[in-house]
Design an enzyme around this catalytic site. Structure first.
Site, PDB file in Angstrom:
ATOM      1  CB  CYS A  52      -0.898  -0.004   1.234  1.00  0.00           C
ATOM      2  SG  CYS A  52      -1.711   1.580   1.521  1.00  0.00           S
ATOM      3  CB  CYS A  55       0.945   1.240   4.729  1.00  0.00           C
ATOM      4  SG  CYS A  55      -0.610   0.361   4.995  1.00  0.00           S
ATOM      5  CG  HIS A 115      -4.070  -1.196   4.512  1.00  0.00           C
ATOM      6  ND1 HIS A 115      -3.724  -0.353   3.492  1.00  0.00           N
ATOM      7  CD2 HIS A 115      -4.722  -2.243   3.934  1.00  0.00           C
ATOM      8  CE1 HIS A 115      -4.128  -0.870   2.338  1.00  0.00           C
ATOM      9  NE2 HIS A 115      -4.739  -2.014   2.583  1.00  0.00           N
ATOM     10  CG  ASN A 155     -13.744   9.614  -4.585  1.00  0.00           C
ATOM     11  OD1 ASN A 155     -14.956   9.747  -4.502  1.00  0.00           O
ATOM     12  ND2 ASN A 155     -13.098   9.540  -5.721  1.00  0.00           N
ATOM     13  CB  SER A 163      -6.730   4.251  -6.562  1.00  0.00           C
ATOM     14  OG  SER A 163      -6.127   5.165  -5.655  1.00  0.00           O
ATOM     15  CG  HIS A 166      -4.174   3.438   4.081  1.00  0.00           C
ATOM     16  ND1 HIS A 166      -3.194   2.650   4.644  1.00  0.00           N
ATOM     17  CD2 HIS A 166      -4.290   4.516   4.890  1.00  0.00           C
ATOM     18  CE1 HIS A 166      -2.733   3.241   5.726  1.00  0.00           C
ATOM     19  NE2 HIS A 166      -3.385   4.376   5.903  1.00  0.00           N
ATOM     20  CG  HIS A 168      -6.883   7.957   0.931  1.00  0.00           C
ATOM     21  ND1 HIS A 168      -7.333   6.684   0.698  1.00  0.00           N
ATOM     22  CD2 HIS A 168      -6.951   8.606  -0.254  1.00  0.00           C
ATOM     23  CE1 HIS A 168      -7.645   6.556  -0.582  1.00  0.00           C
ATOM     24  NE2 HIS A 168      -7.427   7.709  -1.190  1.00  0.00           N
ATOM     25  CD  GLN A 170      -7.641  12.575  -3.881  1.00  0.00           C
ATOM     26  OE1 GLN A 170      -7.083  13.382  -4.617  1.00  0.00           O
ATOM     27  NE2 GLN A 170      -8.264  11.500  -4.334  1.00  0.00           N
TER      28      GLN A 170
HETATM   29  P1  H2U Z   1      -8.155   8.073  -4.534  1.00  0.00           P
HETATM   30  O1  H2U Z   1      -8.653   8.747  -3.280  1.00  0.00           O
HETATM   31  O2  H2U Z   1      -9.050   8.341  -5.708  1.00  0.00           O
HETATM   32  O3  H2U Z   1      -7.860   6.647  -4.334  1.00  0.00           O
HETATM   33  O4  H2U Z   1      -6.770   8.778  -4.884  1.00  0.00           O
HETATM   34  C1  H2U Z   1      -5.613   8.622  -4.168  1.00  0.00           C
HETATM   35  C2  H2U Z   1      -4.655   9.693  -4.635  1.00  0.00           C
HETATM   36  O5  H2U Z   1      -3.328   9.300  -4.313  1.00  0.00           O
HETATM   37  C3  H2U Z   1      -4.683   9.923  -6.136  1.00  0.00           C
HETATM   38  O6  H2U Z   1      -5.074  11.251  -6.361  1.00  0.00           O
HETATM   39  C4  H2U Z   1      -2.452   9.760  -5.296  1.00  0.00           C
HETATM   40  C5  H2U Z   1      -3.250   9.679  -6.577  1.00  0.00           C
HETATM   41  O7  H2U Z   1      -2.816  10.677  -7.484  1.00  0.00           O
HETATM   42  N1  H2U Z   1      -1.248   8.948  -5.278  1.00  0.00           N
HETATM   43  C6  H2U Z   1      -0.042   9.539  -4.889  1.00  0.00           C
HETATM   44  O8  H2U Z   1       0.007  10.730  -4.643  1.00  0.00           O
HETATM   45  N2  H2U Z   1       1.089   8.752  -4.805  1.00  0.00           N
HETATM   46  C7  H2U Z   1       1.118   7.437  -5.094  1.00  0.00           C
HETATM   47  O9  H2U Z   1       2.143   6.800  -4.955  1.00  0.00           O
HETATM   48  C8  H2U Z   1      -0.085   6.758  -5.620  1.00  0.00           C
HETATM   49  C9  H2U Z   1      -1.353   7.566  -5.638  1.00  0.00           C
HETATM   50 ZN    ZN Z   2      -2.287   1.122   3.691  1.00  0.00          ZN
END
Ligand code: H2U
Ligand code: ZN
Length: 346
Positions: A52, A55, A115, A155, A163, A166, A168, A170
């Site tokens: 992940c 993490c 996680h 989201n 994606s 975990h 989180h 934004q």
């Molecule tokens: P989601 O909340 O849609 O899963 O998006 C996670 C964000 O994490 C996504 O905007 C970022 C992606 O650009 N990301 C990183 O900044 N670094 C990473 O290593 C993978 C994903």
């Molecule tokens: Zn994680």
């Protein structure tokens, strides 16, 4: 002919916050379903996943390594949709071709080092730092001269295109006001002008008096299904006090916000006994330095699920081309959420 009733007859409802209309078809709620059925994602996850990118201690795709954080962790999104150093510029041909450069930035907020958790599985003490980060980030990013609006959101769930499970959220911060807050600003300003009062203060007072769309509440916050909800189990989270953004919230209101978030997300999970997917986010006053005393802080929860963990609502057809529509009424959805336990199913 029987008298018109919101519970039985097709009608349009006005969204006082955006000025848009929606269609409600309560007579249609028993429609049989033989369309797409979603997969229920596995609930079991390890507390730490070596693969992940969120993490603690793991390497992200940028090559950067996350610290061994123990509460929340904020970092610049490695794939920002907006960049702080975009050069100014404009493309314009009459009123038909218009474009202009947009500056901004994107950050990712890890809610917990664990996680395997979600807001619904975190304690109020664990959610409070998330509220503090939202406040701190709003202040810090909003103070930047190129930033006019800070959009805080989460989201959640693969169904929403998230994606990574975990926990989180934004932040996308922009130079200009995005469409939704711009619509809400226009309505809040117009209401203030016409009535000399805040639109959402008045709306909350009305909903508290009627009770039929309330979900849960505490001393400082109320969660309800708005009269104009489009998504089946959409909710609005409102501070009782008129505040314009999260940084304005005092200590006790912040604790109560953590409390209402836990209780609401647990109710969601209990509804279909699944980790409930949604997009949620805060609408706060713009940060371009102007006066926005009419703005009333609020959060929207937009969950896609309709009648079970596997049947979702699609915004297609008439809704894409005409007007959003719902079958189950906001009042029925609120009653369903109200009867849920605030102890999460196991
Ligand atoms: P989601 O909340 O849609 O899963 O998006 C996670 C964000 O994490 C996504 O905007 C970022 C992606 O650009 N990301 C990183 O900044 N670094 C990473 O290593 C993978 C994903
Ligand atoms: Zn994680």
């Amino acid at each position: 002919m029987p008298a018109f009733s919101l519970a039985d007859h097709p009608h349009r409802r006005y969204n006082a916050l955006t000025g848009e209309w929606l269609l409600v078809s309560p007579h249609r709620a028993k429609r049989p379903w033989s369309g797409q059925v979603e997969e229920v994602p596995s609930e079991v996850r390890p507390p730490y996943d070596p693969a992940c990118y969120l993490c603690p201690g793991n390497v992200r795709s940028s090559g950067e390594r996350n610290p061994n954080y123990t509460s929340t962790y904020v970092f610049d999104n490695d794939f920002m949709a907006l960049l702080p150093d975009t050069p100014e510029g404009e493309v314009r041909q009459g009123d038909l071709l218009r474009a202009s450069a947009e500056r901004g930035l994107c950050r990712v907020i890890c809610f917990s080092p664990r996680h395997d958790l979600t807001l619904a599985q975190m304690t109020v003490e664990q959610i409070l730092p998330v509220v503090e980060v939202w406040a701190g980030q709003t202040l810090e990013i909003g103070a930047r001269p190129e930033i006019g609006y800070v959009q805080v959101f989460e989201n959640k769930g693969a169904m929403m295109g998230c994606s990574n499970p975990h926990p989180h959220g934004q932040i996308w911060a922009t130079e200009h006001l995005p469409n939704e807050p711009a619509r809400e600003l226009a309505r809040q300003e117009a209401y203030q002008q016409a009535h000399g009062r805040c639109l959402l203060c008045d709306y909350l007072e009305l909903e508290l008096a009627r009770g039929e769309r309330l979900v849960c509440a505490n001393d400082h916050f109320v969660a309800l299904v708005p009269f104009w909800a489009v998504w089946p189990f959409e909710t609005l989270v409102l501070p009782r006090e008129h505040v314009t953004d999260i940084p304005c919230l005092d200590v006790r209101p912040r604790q109560d916000l953590a409390d209402i978030l836990r209780r609401l997300t647990v109710r969601y999970d209990n509804l279909f006994q699944v980790s409930f997917p949604y997009s949620m986010g805060w609408h706060q006053q713009p940060t371009d330095g102007d006066e926005y005393s009419c703005w009333h802080l609020h959060a929207h929860f937009y969950p896609p699920l309709l009648r079970s963990a596997t049947v979702r609502k699609f915004m297609v057809g008439f809704e894409m081309l005409g007007t959003p529509q719902r079958d189950i009424t906001a009042e029925l959805a609120a009653a369903r959420l109200r009867e849920m336990s605030e102890t999460r199913f196991r």
